[in-house]
Scaffold this motif. Structure first.
Motif, short mmCIF file in Angstrom:
data_model
loop_
_atom_site.label_atom_id
_atom_site.label_comp_id
_atom_site.label_asym_id
_atom_site.label_seq_id
_atom_site.Cartn_x
_atom_site.Cartn_y
_atom_site.Cartn_z
N MET A 113 -18.25 -36.05 31.30
CA MET A 113 -19.52 -36.17 31.97
C MET A 113 -19.53 -37.17 33.33
N GLU A 114 -20.16 -36.87 34.42
CA GLU A 114 -20.02 -37.61 35.49
C GLU A 114 -20.84 -39.10 35.28
N PHE A 115 -20.33 -40.07 35.65
CA PHE A 115 -21.12 -41.71 35.57
C PHE A 115 -22.31 -41.43 36.27
N SER A 116 -23.44 -41.78 35.72
CA SER A 116 -24.89 -41.67 36.27
C SER A 116 -24.67 -42.97 37.59
N GLY A 117 -23.99 -43.90 37.63
CA GLY A 117 -24.22 -44.90 38.47
C GLY A 117 -25.33 -45.75 38.18
N ASN A 118 -25.82 -45.92 36.99
CA ASN A 118 -27.01 -46.69 36.72
C ASN A 118 -26.56 -47.39 35.32
N SER A 119 -27.60 -47.88 34.75
CA SER A 119 -27.47 -48.35 33.43
C SER A 119 -27.52 -47.30 32.35
N ASN A 120 -27.94 -46.28 32.81
CA ASN A 120 -28.07 -45.05 31.60
C ASN A 120 -26.80 -44.53 31.30
N ILE A 121 -25.85 -44.81 32.26
CA ILE A 121 -24.38 -44.65 32.13
C ILE A 121 -24.18 -43.15 32.36
N ILE A 122 -25.02 -42.18 31.64
CA ILE A 122 -24.91 -40.86 31.92
C ILE A 122 -26.53 -40.18 32.25
N ASN A 123 -26.36 -38.84 32.39
CA ASN A 123 -27.51 -38.04 32.86
C ASN A 123 -27.41 -37.28 31.71
N ALA A 124 -28.67 -36.63 31.57
CA ALA A 124 -29.00 -35.38 30.44
C ALA A 124 -28.35 -34.24 31.18
N GLY A 125 -27.66 -33.36 30.09
CA GLY A 125 -27.07 -32.05 30.54
C GLY A 125 -25.76 -32.14 31.32
N ASN A 126 -25.09 -31.09 31.56
CA ASN A 126 -24.02 -30.82 32.24
C ASN A 126 -22.84 -31.55 31.65
N GLN A 127 -22.66 -31.30 30.34
CA GLN A 127 -21.45 -31.91 29.69
C GLN A 127 -20.33 -30.99 29.67
N TRP A 128 -18.92 -31.20 29.92
CA TRP A 128 -17.80 -30.13 29.66
C TRP A 128 -17.34 -30.70 28.30
N SER A 129 -17.36 -29.73 27.32
CA SER A 129 -17.25 -30.20 25.83
C SER A 129 -15.93 -29.45 25.19
N LEU A 130 -15.49 -30.07 24.20
CA LEU A 130 -14.19 -29.38 23.53
C LEU A 130 -14.49 -29.88 22.11
N GLN A 131 -14.29 -29.18 21.22
CA GLN A 131 -14.01 -29.33 19.69
C GLN A 131 -12.81 -29.25 18.92
N ALA A 132 -12.36 -29.74 17.87
CA ALA A 132 -11.35 -29.73 17.34
C ALA A 132 -11.35 -30.00 15.84
N ASN A 133 -10.47 -29.56 14.78
CA ASN A 133 -10.81 -30.14 13.43
C ASN A 133 -9.75 -31.12 12.98
N ASN A 134 -8.59 -31.49 14.04
CA ASN A 134 -7.88 -32.48 13.92
C ASN A 134 -7.41 -33.06 15.22
N MET A 135 -6.71 -34.19 15.33
CA MET A 135 -6.09 -34.75 16.48
C MET A 135 -5.01 -33.88 17.28
N GLU A 136 -4.21 -33.07 16.28
CA GLU A 136 -3.02 -32.44 17.13
C GLU A 136 -3.87 -31.41 17.90
N VAL A 137 -4.60 -30.40 17.36
CA VAL A 137 -5.34 -29.42 18.01
C VAL A 137 -6.04 -30.05 19.14
N LEU A 138 -7.00 -31.06 19.13
CA LEU A 138 -7.44 -31.77 20.10
C LEU A 138 -6.64 -31.91 21.43
#
Length: 340
Positions: A113-138
């Protein structure tokens, strides 16, 4: 129900993006801070630093510039500490926030996610995501996502960087870590006028805009709206039974994330806040001395009241944290009766 559904559609929209294969441009052109949350029961055992050491080379090979790694739970220990990290990230010109979450079943989730630039650290939505069942696949998936893309991050660190934790709003060197200034927002007194204004009681997932980062904690990430609602219902019943005995004034349960401005317009000027962490860390972050604690590493729950109008945090005249969350709440409500 409509508002809750919309909320969690926003918060967990990353589930729709697991098939993405192209890294966001901002990740390839700016510094990244990596926040890691790992379930202690996941097997094989890996603490957050182990995960950092395993994933670092893949983040760099994918085109990222990870400049620092932190434990997510350290960042979200309290709103005050999170705000201090937000200020530090801004000063260091961080552009990206990357969360890595390891669930109880061992599955890994990365969110960029992009840093929000404030104390919330992030904004809602717009995440790029990835999932894996172990570290090697990740690692493989992450590297593959960066293939064919041009990165402007040309001087990434060869090894992960672990900086001392922030306490009280400073970015310390190791020699300064135990002698930090503490913000005056924490006040060791009881707030006035609790009998006049409503006290907001946030339920799980509804602690305000600053709680967005909390959603990536290992025990919260991926919960459906139905699961959250069920947990909130049980939580509300438990808290109500305590409030009936120990708090005589008007309260309002908060089930969705709302801005301070919205709450104040609804005549909710106070919000009950719950934090959990190592007792010494909590005390020091609130401006109290911890030298006399018999067990500084004891995990406790502490309640305080946030006065929204002046952004003041009232922790009460007596330190009343307890390992049992219910007892911690009872202690705090009882101590609200202390007259100074």
């Amino acid at each position: 129900m409509k508002y809750i559904s919309v909320l969690f559609l926003i918060l967990f929209s990353y589930f729709q993006s697991f098939g993405q294969s192209t890294l966001p441009e901002h990740f390839l052109d700016g510094k990244a801070v990596i926040l890691i949350s790992t379930a202690p029961s996941a097997r094989p055992p890996m603490d957050w630093k182990n995960i950092a050491e395993e994933i670092h080379s893949a983040l760099v090979e994918a085109g990222g510039d990870p400049i620092a790694y932190y434990e997510l739970e350290e960042i979200i220990l309290s709103e005050e500490i999170q705000a201090a990290y937000g200020k530090s990230f801004l000063q260091r010109m961080v552009r990206n926030i990357v969360t890595i979450t390891r669930k109880d079943n061992g599955d890994f989730f990365i969110n960029i996610m992009e840093f929000s630039g404030n104390s919330n650290i992030i904004n809602a939505g717009n995440q790029w995501s990835l999932q894996a069942n172990n570290m090697e696949v990740l690692q493989e998936k992450l590297i593959a996502a960066g293939e064919g893309q041009r990165s402007k991050n040309l001087m990434a660190l060869d090894v992960p960087s672990f900086l001392p934790p922030l306490v009280g709003g400073a970015d310390p060197s190791p020699s300064q870590a135990n002698n930090l200034p503490v913000s005056s927002r924490f006040i060791a007194k009881n707030p006035l006028n609790l009998d006049i204004f409503k006290l907001g009681i946030p339920l799980s997932g509804a602690s305000g805009e600053a709680a967005l980062l909390t959603q990536f904690r290992y025990d919260l990430l991926g919960k459906s709206s139905d699961q959250i609602l069920a947990a909130q219902k049980a939580e509300k019943a438990s808290i109500e039974s305590i409030l009936e005995q120990y708090y005589p004034y008007e309260t309002v349960f908060l089930t969705t994330i709302r801005s301070d401005k919205d709450l104040i317009a609804d005549k909710i000027q106070f919000v009950l806040t719950r934090v959990e962490g190592r007792e010494a860390d909590l005390m020091e972050s609130m401006g109290l001395r911890s030298e006399t604690l018999p067990d500084k590493d004891r995990i406790v729950v502490k309640y305080y009241i946030k006065f929204l109008v002046r952004n003041e945090l009232y922790i009460g005249p007596v330190w009343d944290a307890d390992p049992n969350g219910k007892q911690a709440l009872i202690n705090f409500l009882q101590n609200l009766k202390i007259e100074e």
